[in-house]
Design a protein around this motif. Structure first.
Motif, PDB file in Angstrom:
ATOM      1  N   LEU A 115       0.644  -1.278   0.015  1.00 39.23           N
ATOM      2  CA  LEU A 115      -0.004   0.090  -0.050  1.00 39.23           C
ATOM      3  C   LEU A 115       0.708   1.258   0.074  1.00 39.23           C
ATOM      4  O   LEU A 115       0.546   2.280  -0.781  1.00 39.23           O
ATOM      5  N   LYS A 118       2.310   1.834  -3.485  1.00 40.45           N
ATOM      6  CA  LYS A 118       1.048   2.244  -4.345  1.00 40.45           C
ATOM      7  C   LYS A 118       0.593   3.640  -4.193  1.00 40.45           C
ATOM      8  O   LYS A 118       0.089   4.242  -5.144  1.00 40.45           O
ATOM      9  N   SER A 119       0.661   4.261  -3.009  1.00 41.96           N
ATOM     10  CA  SER A 119       0.298   5.556  -2.539  1.00 41.96           C
ATOM     11  C   SER A 119       1.094   6.319  -1.876  1.00 41.96           C
ATOM     12  O   SER A 119       1.593   6.104  -0.772  1.00 41.96           O
ATOM     13  N   ASP A 120       1.523   7.573  -2.498  1.00 44.03           N
ATOM     14  CA  ASP A 120       2.453   8.519  -1.634  1.00 44.03           C
ATOM     15  C   ASP A 120       1.433   8.998  -0.424  1.00 44.03           C
ATOM     16  O   ASP A 120       2.243   9.210   0.416  1.00 44.03           O
ATOM     17  N   VAL A 122      -0.538   7.139   1.797  1.00 40.53           N
ATOM     18  CA  VAL A 122      -0.386   6.055   2.619  1.00 40.53           C
ATOM     19  C   VAL A 122       1.222   6.071   3.181  1.00 40.53           C
ATOM     20  O   VAL A 122       1.171   5.965   4.321  1.00 40.53           O
TER      21      VAL A 122
END
Length: 300
Positions: A115, A118-120, A122
């Motif tokens: 996660l 895939k997500s800045d 997060v």
């Protein structure tokens, strides 16, 4: 000077949060305790049930297969030393606790690392939390563990999970983020969806980084399990703790030596899974071992 100081009762706030969690999340903590107890108790019972010769053969085979014959000889001698010190049950208890804590840490840490990759957003949220977890003194983790779960194996394993989880999260994140762009673009060009891209392209290429994170998690779990003996976790921490409390130098040294032996064996074996080439199969590795091609791997 004191007129400009604002009183911050952080300790009182923390106590209030803990009290609130004890009151409103009792069922959750009960479920977690049951699951952790089931896994840890069964793993430690399994390793203690295994005859010592079976453990000798299994670890020696893994050492020969993954590292080399030199390390296999070391493993056999080291395990014989553990038996000679009469610490075999404690070593098997520690092995079971470390594996239980590692499985729980990986179960939470690996998906969280994905996660983050895939997500800045997060990553921005989780990174400070990981910094806090890694810099907080290890003994502090024992306090909430005892408050929520009492004493024994369960709080020891839970404190170990929290303490050992950050490396695998960080290195999973780094490994996926630094997969070469051209490989990702090639996967997309061949029609991979998000899951296929992760499973077939990113995870295989990030495997060395992931295995380094797993290795560090196991090492931290091993160190924390010893500390957790203070709250009744058992294992090799007991003779170390007895040596400290009763000033028995020999007992403490033997317990520490058992920890070192277990740490070296687990460290070298987990490192080997990250260093090997993905296409290197079982029989080819075994052939290289006996042909001498694996000599360099076994001596590092």
């Amino acid at each position: 000077m004191n007129d400009f100081v604002i009183n911050l009762p952080i300790g009182d706030w923390f106590t209030a949060v803990v009290t609130f969690m004890q009151t409103h999340f009792e069922l959750f903590f009960s479920i977690v305790s049951t699951v952790i107890s089931f896994v840890a108790d069964n793993l430690t019972a399994f390793f203690n049930w295994l005859p010592a010769p079976v453990v000798f053969i299994a670890l020696a085979f893994l050492a020969l297969w993954r590292v080399g014959w030199q390390f296999m000889v070391f493993v056999l001698i080291a395990l014989y030393v553990v038996m000679g010190m009469d610490l075999w049950p404690e070593t098997m208890d520690t092995l079971g606790l470390v594996l239980a804590a590692t499985l729980a840490a990986l179960g939470v840490g690996l998906p969280l690392g994905v996660l983050m990759a895939k997500s800045d957003v997060v990553q921005a949220i989780v990174r400070p939390i990981l910094d806090f977890m890694q810099t907080l003194p290890a003994f502090v983790y024992l306090i909430p563990a005892v408050i929520f779960f009492g004493t024994g194996r369960v709080p020891g394993v839970i404190a170990t999970v929290i303490f050992s989880m950050p490396p695998v999260v960080r290195l999973m994140n780094i490994g996926i983020r630094y997969v070469p762009t051209e490989n990702v673009e090639a996967g997309k060009a061949f029609g991979c969806n998000g899951f296929q891209l992760l499973w077939r392209v990113e995870l295989p290429l990030a495997l060395p980084s992931i295995m380094a994170g797993i290795n560090q998690t196991i090492m931290l779990a091993l160190s924390m399990v010893v500390i957790a003996s203070m709250i009744g976790a058992g294992g090799l921490g007991d003779p170390v703790l007895a040596g400290i409390q009763q000033l028995r130098l020999g007992t403490g040294f033997q317990g520490g030596l058992g920890v070192v032996i277990l740490a070296i064996i687990l460290d070298r074996l987990t490192q080997s899974f990250g260093n090997r080439q993905r296409g290197d199969g079982f029989f080819s590795r075994l052939k290289k071992t006996f042909s001498g091609d694996n000599q360099q791997s076994g001596s590092t």
